[in-house]
Write an enzyme that holds these catalytic residues in place. Structure first.
Site, PDB file in Angstrom:
ATOM      1  N   ASP A  25     -21.254-143.620  -0.572  1.00 27.42           N
ATOM      2  CA  ASP A  25     -22.791-144.071   0.026  1.00 27.42           C
ATOM      3  C   ASP A  25     -22.937-145.494  -0.452  1.00 27.42           C
ATOM      4  O   ASP A  25     -23.061-145.843  -1.790  1.00 27.42           O
ATOM      5  CB  ASP A  25     -23.961-143.311  -0.573  1.00 27.42           C
ATOM      6  CG  ASP A  25     -25.195-143.713  -0.364  1.00 27.42           C
ATOM      7  OD1 ASP A  25     -25.354-144.232   0.600  1.00 27.42           O
ATOM      8  OD2 ASP A  25     -26.046-143.178  -1.068  1.00 27.42           O
ATOM      9  N   ASN A  27     -25.721-147.534   0.850  1.00 29.22           N
ATOM     10  CA  ASN A  27     -27.048-147.832   1.330  1.00 29.22           C
ATOM     11  C   ASN A  27     -28.112-147.056   0.312  1.00 29.22           C
ATOM     12  O   ASN A  27     -29.491-146.987   0.750  1.00 29.22           O
ATOM     13  CB  ASN A  27     -27.557-148.110   2.669  1.00 29.22           C
ATOM     14  CG  ASN A  27     -27.314-146.726   3.396  1.00 29.22           C
ATOM     15  OD1 ASN A  27     -27.186-145.727   2.687  1.00 29.22           O
ATOM     16  ND2 ASN A  27     -28.066-146.669   4.719  1.00 29.22           N
ATOM     17  N   ASP A  29     -28.840-143.774   0.377  1.00 25.01           N
ATOM     18  CA  ASP A  29     -29.774-142.593   0.947  1.00 25.01           C
ATOM     19  C   ASP A  29     -28.945-141.343   0.514  1.00 25.01           C
ATOM     20  O   ASP A  29     -29.304-140.191   1.141  1.00 25.01           O
ATOM     21  CB  ASP A  29     -29.730-142.947   2.447  1.00 25.01           C
ATOM     22  CG  ASP A  29     -28.195-142.844   3.173  1.00 25.01           C
ATOM     23  OD1 ASP A  29     -27.468-142.770   2.470  1.00 25.01           O
ATOM     24  OD2 ASP A  29     -28.471-143.072   4.308  1.00 25.01           O
ATOM     25  N   ASP A  33     -21.093-143.806   4.102  1.00 21.83           N
ATOM     26  CA  ASP A  33     -21.244-144.434   5.444  1.00 21.83           C
ATOM     27  C   ASP A  33     -20.274-145.513   5.351  1.00 21.83           C
ATOM     28  O   ASP A  33     -19.397-145.647   4.386  1.00 21.83           O
ATOM     29  CB  ASP A  33     -22.791-145.403   5.186  1.00 21.83           C
ATOM     30  CG  ASP A  33     -23.110-145.958   3.874  1.00 21.83           C
ATOM     31  OD1 ASP A  33     -21.987-146.581   3.393  1.00 21.83           O
ATOM     32  OD2 ASP A  33     -24.288-145.706   3.446  1.00 21.83           O
ATOM     33  N   ASP A 102     -11.753-139.181  14.982  1.00 24.57           N
ATOM     34  CA  ASP A 102     -11.755-138.158  15.354  1.00 24.57           C
ATOM     35  C   ASP A 102     -12.311-138.043  16.606  1.00 24.57           C
ATOM     36  O   ASP A 102     -13.361-138.447  17.008  1.00 24.57           O
ATOM     37  CB  ASP A 102     -12.462-137.251  14.363  1.00 24.57           C
ATOM     38  CG  ASP A 102     -11.952-135.714  14.112  1.00 24.57           C
ATOM     39  OD1 ASP A 102     -11.685-135.221  14.889  1.00 24.57           O
ATOM     40  OD2 ASP A 102     -12.111-135.484  12.735  1.00 24.57           O
ATOM     41  N   ASP A 203      -9.866-132.743  17.971  1.00 24.20           N
ATOM     42  CA  ASP A 203     -10.208-131.527  17.331  1.00 24.20           C
ATOM     43  C   ASP A 203      -9.810-130.353  18.158  1.00 24.20           C
ATOM     44  O   ASP A 203     -10.049-130.498  19.453  1.00 24.20           O
ATOM     45  CB  ASP A 203     -11.715-131.840  17.411  1.00 24.20           C
ATOM     46  CG  ASP A 203     -12.505-130.857  16.658  1.00 24.20           C
ATOM     47  OD1 ASP A 203     -12.222-130.599  15.403  1.00 24.20           O
ATOM     48  OD2 ASP A 203     -13.178-130.002  17.057  1.00 24.20           O
ATOM     49  N   GLU A 246      -5.361-131.058  16.627  1.00 27.25           N
ATOM     50  CA  GLU A 246      -5.429-129.931  15.655  1.00 27.25           C
ATOM     51  C   GLU A 246      -5.354-128.555  16.332  1.00 27.25           C
ATOM     52  O   GLU A 246      -5.971-128.460  17.297  1.00 27.25           O
ATOM     53  CB  GLU A 246      -7.059-129.914  15.047  1.00 27.25           C
ATOM     54  CG  GLU A 246      -7.191-129.055  14.226  1.00 27.25           C
ATOM     55  CD  GLU A 246      -8.771-128.521  13.893  1.00 27.25           C
ATOM     56  OE1 GLU A 246      -9.077-128.103  13.012  1.00 27.25           O
ATOM     57  OE2 GLU A 246      -9.457-128.510  15.143  1.00 27.25           O
ATOM     58  N   HIS A 317     -10.993-131.136   5.478  1.00 25.51           N
ATOM     59  CA  HIS A 317     -12.479-130.839   5.549  1.00 25.51           C
ATOM     60  C   HIS A 317     -12.733-129.311   5.744  1.00 25.51           C
ATOM     61  O   HIS A 317     -14.075-129.043   5.780  1.00 25.51           O
ATOM     62  CB  HIS A 317     -13.287-131.839   6.350  1.00 25.51           C
ATOM     63  CG  HIS A 317     -13.142-131.645   7.637  1.00 25.51           C
ATOM     64  ND1 HIS A 317     -11.806-131.938   8.191  1.00 25.51           N
ATOM     65  CD2 HIS A 317     -13.588-130.956   8.671  1.00 25.51           C
ATOM     66  CE1 HIS A 317     -12.004-131.389   9.567  1.00 25.51           C
ATOM     67  NE2 HIS A 317     -12.958-130.940   9.693  1.00 25.51           N
ATOM     68  N   ASP A 318     -11.910-128.420   6.144  1.00 27.38           N
ATOM     69  CA  ASP A 318     -12.302-127.086   6.581  1.00 27.38           C
ATOM     70  C   ASP A 318     -11.568-126.262   5.427  1.00 27.38           C
ATOM     71  O   ASP A 318     -11.761-124.968   5.724  1.00 27.38           O
ATOM     72  CB  ASP A 318     -11.732-126.733   7.837  1.00 27.38           C
ATOM     73  CG  ASP A 318     -12.370-127.415   9.101  1.00 27.38           C
ATOM     74  OD1 ASP A 318     -13.443-127.731   9.093  1.00 27.38           O
ATOM     75  OD2 ASP A 318     -11.533-127.836  10.250  1.00 27.38           O
TER      76      ASP A 318
END
Ligand code: TEU
Length: 540
Positions: A25, A27, A29, A33, A102, A203, A246, A317-318
């Site tokens: 991150d 910025n 929040d 990003d 992606d 995907d 994928e 990420h899965d």
């Protein structure tokens, strides 16, 4: 640096997957990003990778963290601006890093203007971009269930029709049979190619050819490969683009179509057979059957040799963190993370490293309220409804929940692990004070440098790319050993998959051979817990 003007340069490459929400991150929040990624490119250059697979950064309501796109040509403001994206592409390029975007082409978001128009009227020009069946509210076309729970059919009362959604109602399936839709998608791909991205991760491609009228989710419709070839001709025109699809439900035979050697479809696919072996179903775990795992890898290594190309990965990420899954995330965390890396990177194919894997990041346990993932939340609710208690449900979430892999990247031992200056969108794993990039970079024996060495070796020695694969001692339930051979160079990889000390495993030809890499000092004699050795010999 690799010569990326060669058409199959990616066969010598190593890629790194970034899950943007959790990487860095910039910025303040609490969400990662693009400027955060730009600030970490030197780190990736140091690791030695050749490219980045960037999980979706497009405009999206984020019901599924960007795998629900509402504008394929816009950057989500959470992540920055198109100017940031242009800068990322340019800055990455300066460091020899190719950006792979992606692409979610199986479905869009239900907030995409195409879908908003499509559901407003049967006469909308976009209506046929999606899949509709007439029906009444209480009677869906069939009983097909969606991947994330509930029916795969959602009713729109205004037009008296159901739409088909293989994942969730917020992700309506696109109708690939419509040529105008396909044209829109190809044009959109060209938009990104013209911007300078070097490839795409596609995907859920095996779900793009659909058979909605058959009950159940059926992958790999015959027309799918027509679409792949058309997309290659129309959208992936440059031979140097790297494309990886994928395909959860794909076996070796079909992989040979997708990743065929003449390049008429994709560069390679992500297949998942090796990730199913320690599961009884999506949420139930059995011990890893090592013999089956070895046979599975052998089948893929032999099956695609000379006829296709493998991708090599343990994490994304899965999936849960591999060191927590097949290794030991306690006493032998460092040893087992290195062992798994060697096992994977020694094979033929293109390796993909998922962010934090190079640090040995581990799974996490949260309360159900703290989780973010829609799959976890839906699973919890569905199981509750079946009468199970939270105590019964949580262990499966600790094991398989996708948020295991999505906790913020652990950069330092400081506040929020150096990921952000404020509380992040998903909790940081409390082990960040011990496991973080800063300490890994300061320790020459770290997992990070082990990955760096594997990447360097792959670049230096043609046997990594070219060598044939031979599985040794296939029935051994504790050790995974294989060789890679070219006419004049030979590699031996030996991995102890247990916390026990086991007898040495070294074929005679490798006695006294050069040790290229090992995860213990003095790599000889019995194999210590999770020990891994890579040896090389020259000659016939
Ligand atoms: O995953 C495809 C897919 O089949 C997964 O949903 C898988 O079944 C599940 O993650 C197992 O836990 C892709 C993306 O990688 C995933 O993040 C998306 O949620 C999904 O497609 C929908 O776009």
């Amino acid at each position: 640096m690799l010569d990326k003007t060669k058409r199959d340069w990616w066969k010598s490459a190593v890629f790194y997957q970034i899950y943007p929400k959790s990487f860095q991150d910039a910025n303040g929040d609490g969400v990662g990003d693009l400027r955060g990624i730009i600030g970490r490119l030197d780190y990736l250059e140091k690791l030695g990778v050749d490219g980045i697979w960037l999980s979706p950064v497009y405009a999206s309501p984020h019901r599924d963290n960007g795998y629900d796109i509402s504008d394929y040509r816009a950057v989500h403001p959470l992540f920055g601006t198109m100017a940031d994206m242009d800068e990322l592409i340019a800055e990455a390029d300066r460091r020899g890093l190719t950006i792979i975007m992606d692409l979610v082409l199986n479905h869009s978001s239900d907030q995409h203007p195409w879908f908003l128009s499509a559901k407003s009227s049967r006469k909308s020009p976009c209506h046929d971009y999606y899949i509709w069946r007439d029906g009444t509210p209480d009677c869906p076309p069939n009983g097909t269930r969606a991947v994330f729970g509930g029916s795969a059919w959602t009713y729109v009362p205004e037009i008296g029709q159901y739409y088909y959604n293989q994942f969730s109602p917020w992700q309506p399936d696109l109708n690939w049979e419509n040529p105008a839709l396909r044209r829109e998608l190809y044009d959109m791909i060209r938009f990104w190619v013209d911007k300078g991205v070097g490839g795409f991760r596609l995907d859920a491609i095996d779900k793009m050819g659909k058979e909605p009228d058959r009950e159940g989710l059926f992958c790999s419709h015959p027309r799918l490969h027509q679409y792949m070839r058309e997309m290659r001709r129309e959208a992936f025109r440059e031979d140097t683009l790297v494309t990886v699809g994928e395909a959860w439900g794909t076996g070796v035979e079909e992989a040979m179509l997708y990743a065929n050697a003449n390049g008429s479809e994709l560069s390679m696919i992500f297949q998942f057979e090796h990730t199913f072996l320690d599961q009884v179903d999506k949420w139930g775990r059995i011990p890893l059957p090592l013999v089956k795992l070895k046979r599975c890898y052998e089948q893929w290594q032999h099956g695609l040799a000379g006829r296709g190309w493998n991708s090599l990965f343990l994490n994304n990420h899965d999936l849960p963190r591999i060191v927590s899954r097949w290794g030991d995330d306690g006493t032998y965390r460092v040893e087992s993370a290195k062992m798994l890396a060697m096992m994977c990177h020694g094979m033929q194919g293109t390796p993909y490293i998922y962010q934090g894997e190079e640090l040995g990041m581990t799974n996490i346990r949260l309360s159900i309220e703290e989780y973010d993932d829609l799959e976890i939340k839906n699973h919890f609710q569905e199981e509750l409804a079946k009468g199970r208690t939270p105590e019964e449900i949580m262990p499966s979430i600790y094991t398989w929940g996708r948020d295991n892999a999505r906790t913020p990247m652990q950069w330092t031992g400081g506040d929020w692990a150096g990921f952000s200056t404020v509380k992040p969108w998903l909790p940081v794993n409390p082990n960040y004070s011990a496991i973080n990039a800063e300490s890994a970079l300061a320790d020459p024996d770290s997992i990070f440098y082990f990955y760096q060495k594997l990447i360097t070796l792959r670049k230096q020695l043609p046997v990594f790319r070219e060598g044939s694969f031979t599985l040794l001692c296939p029935e051994d339930e504790k050790r995974f050993a294989y060789t890679r051979d070219t006419a004049d160079e030979h590699l031996l990889v030996v991995c102890n998959f247990t916390a026990e000390t086991l007898p040495e495993c070294c074929p005679e030809a490798f006695c006294g051979a050069e040790v290229l890499l090992a995860n213990y000092g003095d790599p000889s004699g019995p194999l210590r817990p999770y020990e891994a050795r890579m040896l090389r010999r020259k000659g016939a």
